[in-house]
Scaffold this motif. Structure first.
Motif, PDB file in Angstrom:
ATOM      1  N   LYS A  12      -1.246   5.528   4.726  1.00  0.00           N
ATOM      2  CA  LYS A  12       0.057   4.991   4.300  1.00  0.00           C
ATOM      3  C   LYS A  12       1.198   5.474   5.193  1.00  0.00           C
ATOM      4  CE  LYS A  12      -1.067   4.662  -0.615  1.00  0.00           C
ATOM      5  NZ  LYS A  12      -0.814   5.250  -1.950  1.00  0.00           N
ATOM      6  N   SER A  13       1.058   6.673   5.761  1.00  0.00           N
ATOM      7  CA  SER A  13       2.161   7.252   6.527  1.00  0.00           C
ATOM      8  C   SER A  13       2.193   6.806   7.992  1.00  0.00           C
ATOM      9  CB  SER A  13       2.108   8.778   6.455  1.00  0.00           C
ATOM     10  OG  SER A  13       0.997   9.280   7.184  1.00  0.00           O
ATOM     11  N   GLU A  27      -3.214   8.754   1.893  1.00  0.00           N
ATOM     12  CA  GLU A  27      -1.859   9.187   2.220  1.00  0.00           C
ATOM     13  C   GLU A  27      -1.612   9.161   3.723  1.00  0.00           C
ATOM     14  OE1 GLU A  27       0.622   9.410   0.046  1.00  0.00           O
ATOM     15  OE2 GLU A  27      -0.919   8.771  -1.365  1.00  0.00           O
ATOM     16  N   HIS A  41       4.958   0.215   8.137  1.00  0.00           N
ATOM     17  CA  HIS A  41       3.943   0.949   7.390  1.00  0.00           C
ATOM     18  C   HIS A  41       2.967  -0.055   6.766  1.00  0.00           C
ATOM     19  CE1 HIS A  41       5.631   5.007   7.477  1.00  0.00           C
ATOM     20  NE2 HIS A  41       6.818   4.433   7.383  1.00  0.00           N
ATOM     21  N   PRO A  42       1.683   0.243   6.767  1.00  0.00           N
ATOM     22  CA  PRO A  42       0.719  -0.678   6.151  1.00  0.00           C
ATOM     23  C   PRO A  42       0.739  -0.576   4.628  1.00  0.00           C
ATOM     24  CG  PRO A  42      -0.416   1.279   6.903  1.00  0.00           C
ATOM     25  CD  PRO A  42       1.022   1.414   7.343  1.00  0.00           C
ATOM     26  N   ILE A  43       0.247  -1.607   3.993  1.00  0.00           N
ATOM     27  CA  ILE A  43      -0.002  -1.572   2.550  1.00  0.00           C
ATOM     28  C   ILE A  43      -1.425  -1.074   2.397  1.00  0.00           C
ATOM     29  CG2 ILE A  43      -0.241  -2.933   0.442  1.00  0.00           C
ATOM     30  CD1 ILE A  43       1.811  -4.898   1.742  1.00  0.00           C
ATOM     31  N   VAL A  44      -1.598   0.053   1.727  1.00  0.00           N
ATOM     32  CA  VAL A  44      -2.913   0.684   1.617  1.00  0.00           C
ATOM     33  C   VAL A  44      -3.294   0.778   0.152  1.00  0.00           C
ATOM     34  CG1 VAL A  44      -4.250   2.766   2.118  1.00  0.00           C
ATOM     35  CG2 VAL A  44      -2.471   2.025   3.713  1.00  0.00           C
ATOM     36  N   GLU A  45      -4.449   0.253  -0.183  1.00  0.00           N
ATOM     37  CA  GLU A  45      -4.964   0.320  -1.545  1.00  0.00           C
ATOM     38  C   GLU A  45      -6.441   0.685  -1.503  1.00  0.00           C
ATOM     39  OE1 GLU A  45      -4.313  -3.429  -3.407  1.00  0.00           O
ATOM     40  OE2 GLU A  45      -2.143  -3.313  -3.223  1.00  0.00           O
ATOM     41  N   THR A 103       2.512   4.172  11.189  1.00  0.00           N
ATOM     42  CA  THR A 103       3.274   2.955  11.455  1.00  0.00           C
ATOM     43  C   THR A 103       2.637   2.254  12.650  1.00  0.00           C
ATOM     44  OG1 THR A 103       4.828   4.098  12.909  1.00  0.00           O
ATOM     45  CG2 THR A 103       5.479   3.831  10.605  1.00  0.00           C
TER      46      THR A 103
END
Length: 117
Positions: A63-64, A60, A71-75, A66
């Motif tokens: 993801k938050s 989280e 914002h990045p794509i986080v998986e 910048t």
């Protein structure tokens, strides 16, 4: 430019997509010029002082953040990579034959052309 599995996979990828791949490495200790290293620095500042107690918290916070307004794509990846896998000298010799190393910067500038056969 010496990581055997990485180079092996990139040669296979160049063949699969039918496009050349140019690898340009940054010399050691020059992270200020490397955009991904700068991004990591922004992330470290973003979550500075936060208790990263579990995976959800880490994701989280990541993801938050910048970077340059995006914002990045986080998986989360749970893939487990096998350790200790190496190529034989013969297999690596075949890979090396596919690499076009720069005459002036052979460690840091490598061109991989797709196999046309």
């Amino acid at each position: 430019g010496r990581r055997t599995q990485f180079l092996h996979r990139l040669v296979a990828f160049a063949d699969a997509i039918g496009k050349p791949i140019q690898l340009l490495y940054y010399p050691p200790y020059h992270s200020k010029y490397n955009p991904i290293e700068r991004c990591w620095g922004i992330l470290e500042q973003h979550w500075n002082g936060t208790q990263l107690v579990d995976v959800t918290t880490v994701l989280e916070w990541a993801k938050s953040m910048t970077w340059k307004g995006i914002h990045p794509i986080v998986e989360l990846s749970r893939k487990v990579y096998a350790k200790g896998i190496t190529l034989t000298k013969g297999a690596m010799k075949e890979i090396e034959a596919r690499l076009e190393r720069s005459s002036t910067l052979p460690k840091w500038d490598i061109l991989i052309r797709p196999n046309c056969g």
